[in-house]
Write a protein that holds these residues in place. Structure first.
Motif, mmCIF file in Angstrom:
data_model
loop_
_atom_site.group_PDB
_atom_site.id
_atom_site.type_symbol
_atom_site.label_atom_id
_atom_site.label_comp_id
_atom_site.label_asym_id
_atom_site.label_seq_id
_atom_site.Cartn_x
_atom_site.Cartn_y
_atom_site.Cartn_z
ATOM 1 N N GLY A 116 1.091 -1.873 0.225
ATOM 2 C CA GLY A 116 0.261 0.363 0.209
ATOM 3 C C GLY A 116 0.982 1.287 -0.263
ATOM 4 O O GLY A 116 0.323 1.767 0.375
ATOM 5 N N GLY A 117 2.430 1.464 -0.364
ATOM 6 C CA GLY A 117 2.708 2.103 -0.496
ATOM 7 C C GLY A 117 3.050 3.579 -1.224
ATOM 8 O O GLY A 117 2.227 2.755 -3.034
ATOM 9 N N GLY A 120 2.329 2.091 -6.151
ATOM 10 C CA GLY A 120 1.799 1.020 -5.768
ATOM 11 C C GLY A 120 2.763 -0.207 -6.253
ATOM 12 O O GLY A 120 2.400 -1.594 -6.543
ATOM 13 N N ASN A 121 4.502 0.062 -6.662
ATOM 14 C CA ASN A 121 4.596 -0.947 -7.254
ATOM 15 C C ASN A 121 6.526 -1.144 -5.770
ATOM 16 O O ASN A 121 6.743 -0.369 -5.922
ATOM 17 C CB ASN A 121 5.918 -0.726 -8.042
ATOM 18 N N PRO A 122 5.854 -2.523 -4.738
ATOM 19 C CA PRO A 122 6.726 -2.543 -4.179
ATOM 20 C C PRO A 122 8.399 -3.024 -4.428
ATOM 21 O O PRO A 122 9.175 -2.760 -3.499
ATOM 22 C CB PRO A 122 6.723 -3.937 -3.669
ATOM 23 N N PHE A 123 8.762 -2.965 -4.852
ATOM 24 C CA PHE A 123 10.361 -3.098 -5.545
ATOM 25 C C PHE A 123 10.683 -2.353 -7.040
ATOM 26 O O PHE A 123 11.227 -2.301 -7.812
ATOM 27 C CB PHE A 123 10.700 -4.260 -6.402
ATOM 28 N N GLU A 124 10.094 -1.270 -6.949
ATOM 29 C CA GLU A 124 10.062 0.162 -7.534
ATOM 30 C C GLU A 124 10.114 1.449 -5.712
ATOM 31 O O GLU A 124 9.587 2.143 -6.120
ATOM 32 C CB GLU A 124 8.850 0.686 -8.548
ATOM 33 N N ALA A 125 11.364 1.442 -5.834
ATOM 34 C CA ALA A 125 11.876 2.575 -4.656
ATOM 35 C C ALA A 125 10.908 4.221 -4.825
ATOM 36 O O ALA A 125 11.058 4.518 -6.162
ATOM 37 C CB ALA A 125 13.297 3.116 -4.549
ATOM 38 N N ARG A 131 11.331 9.908 2.968
ATOM 39 C CA ARG A 131 11.284 8.685 3.310
ATOM 40 C C ARG A 131 11.452 8.065 2.315
ATOM 41 O O ARG A 131 10.875 8.326 0.763
ATOM 42 C CB ARG A 131 9.856 7.751 3.652
ATOM 43 N N LEU A 132 11.992 6.883 1.990
ATOM 44 C CA LEU A 132 12.679 6.291 0.885
ATOM 45 C C LEU A 132 11.457 4.622 0.965
ATOM 46 O O LEU A 132 12.229 4.148 2.046
ATOM 47 C CB LEU A 132 13.772 5.371 0.660
ATOM 48 N N VAL A 389 3.055 -2.823 5.055
ATOM 49 C CA VAL A 389 2.332 -2.752 3.983
ATOM 50 C C VAL A 389 3.018 -1.868 3.359
ATOM 51 O O VAL A 389 2.718 -1.769 2.005
ATOM 52 C CB VAL A 389 0.629 -2.568 3.737
ATOM 53 N N ASP A 390 3.662 -0.384 3.808
ATOM 54 C CA ASP A 390 4.177 0.538 3.086
ATOM 55 C C ASP A 390 5.614 0.502 4.239
ATOM 56 O O ASP A 390 6.024 2.193 3.863
ATOM 57 C CB ASP A 390 3.418 2.116 3.480
ATOM 58 N N GLU A 391 5.947 -0.192 3.609
ATOM 59 C CA GLU A 391 7.405 -0.077 4.497
ATOM 60 C C GLU A 391 8.364 1.045 4.158
ATOM 61 O O GLU A 391 7.778 0.932 2.972
ATOM 62 C CB GLU A 391 8.106 -1.298 3.745
#
Length: 416
Positions: A116-117, A120-125, A131-132, A389-391
């Motif tokens: 939920g970060g 929308g893509n957890p593997f794109e910083a 915050r990153l 979910v939004d690490e």
């Protein structure tokens, strides 16, 4: 980096920029534990080779047959008199800045199916509000990026003791990679012989942790016979299991109230005994033929919980039930007066505001590294952000992580 410096960037800006770039590249590898981590391991190895490190990559297959990789990268000082054979025979009496430093991290991450970060893509910083965001940004690719950036910022010619970077697989699923490393890596045997400071870079907000909990547990299985519930030909597996549930309940209550099962250095100070029950039934007209109870707890250095295991096993066997104990994960404890721990606290205090080492209740790869006497858990980021979910990791924490890791390398592996 030289281009940026021409436009008025300070060295601090450059180091943070490098750490952000490295972390973004690390996050781009979708290293969820059920997938292979080969590509990210090779990426880290290539980068460290360019910095003069020798690399050992070891491979194993996980329980699903997926290839996993551990990495041990080592850089010796340029002074040939400081080679490993000379240092290993004087591990106790070596000066502090010749102890050597081994940094440990894991390259696997937890799933991100419910991400939920931002972006929308957890593997794109994604950077937002200082915050990153990205899966692994906090746990613990941010830490690895900080160490890689710190190494880039140091003068290798001043190195006076060995320096290692160790990356394991499968930390998130039972510390499997660290176990494989300890059992089968020749490079790890050499590392153990030298007994350096072992810095486990998990997210501690740069506070120093000298002890953490481990884990123990068991599973009890009752076998019955499936049949249509309208007949008397079935054997309900729950019938034999029900008497054991009273024992499990008593163990749960005892773990919370027995003063002999407490260690007040931890919060919570109990074993946090947890359990669950299932008969896997998905229809009410079928007699359950299998019933299971599982239990686990967080062992502490002075309280291992083995008495709970023994009582549960005796009760299960008396009822004719199948008992299986889990392979336990040992707690970690480095003496609070260990000189390297004290020195690390001195270095970290200006970043975390705490002068003394602390305890935590989660486990790390350090639990498997018990042959190393100077284990210290310390890294950028907050454990509160791990697995969310939004690490994310705060950019300030990432920057401070680079600075602290640089100081740690200077203190334990470089000329004064």
């Amino acid at each position: 980096m030289s281009d940026l410096s021409c436009h008025g960037y300070s060295n601090r800006d450059l180091v943070l920029s490098l750490a952000v770039r490295l972390l973004s590249e690390l996050i781009a590898y979708p290293t969820v534990s059920h997938t292979s981590n080969q590509a990210i391991t090779e990426w880290v190895a290539d980068r460290l080779r360019a910095q003069g490190f020798e690399c050992e990559q070891t491979r194993y297959l996980d329980g699903e047959g997926v290839p996993k990789f551990n990495l041990i990268a080592k850089r010796l000082p340029t002074d040939s008199s400081s080679k490993s054979g000379d240092l290993s025979t004087q591990s106790i009496d070596r000066p502090e800045n010749e102890t050597g430093l081994a940094y440990f991290c894991h390259t696997d991450v937890v799933p991100a199916d419910r991400w939920g970060g931002p972006g929308g893509n957890p593997f794109e910083a994604v950077i937002e509000d200082n915050r990153l965001y990205g899966r692994g940004s906090c746990d613990m690719k941010g830490s690895l990026a900080a160490m890689l950036a710190a190494i880039d910022d140091l003068d290798a010619s001043k190195q006076s003791a060995p320096l290692w970077v160790v990356c394991t697989a499968d930390e998130e699923v039972g510390l499997r990679g660290a176990k494989e490393l300890a059992q089968s890596s020749p490079a790890y045997r050499e590392l153990v012989a030298l007994d350096p400071v072992a810095l486990i870079g998990e997210p501690t907000e740069l506070g120093v942790v000298h002890a953490h909990k481990g884990m123990g547990g068991f599973r009890v299985i009752s076998h019955g016979k499936a049949a249509h519930s309208s007949t008397n030909r079935g054997v309900n597996a729950n019938v034999a299991m029900i008497p054991l549930l009273q024992t499990i309940l008593e163990l749960h209550e005892r773990s919370q109230t027995d003063p002999m099962l407490r260690d007040d250095r931890f919060d919570p100070p109990t074993l946090t005994f947890n359990f669950g029950i299932s008969d896997h039934a998905d229809a009410t007209n079928i007699v359950p033929d299998r019933s299971e109870v599982w239990a686990n707890w967080r062992a502490m250095p002075s309280v291992d919980g083995e008495c709970l295991m023994a009582e549960a096993k005796a009760a299960a066997e008396q009822l004719g039930l199948q008992f299986r104990s889990y392979k336990s994960v040992a707690p970690l404890e480095t003496p609070i007066d260990d000189p390297t721990l004290v020195r690390m606290c001195e270095l970290a205090s200006s970043y975390c505001g705490r002068e003394k080492a602390e305890t935590v209740c989660y486990a790390t790869d350090g639990a498997v590294l018990e042959e190393l006497r100077h284990r210290i858990v310390c890294g950028p980021g907050s454990i509160e952000q791990a697995h969310t979910v939004d690490e994310f990791i705060e950019l300030e924490s990432l920057e401070n992580g680079v600075s602290l890791f640089r100081e740690a390398v200077q203190a334990f592996a470089m000329k004064a």
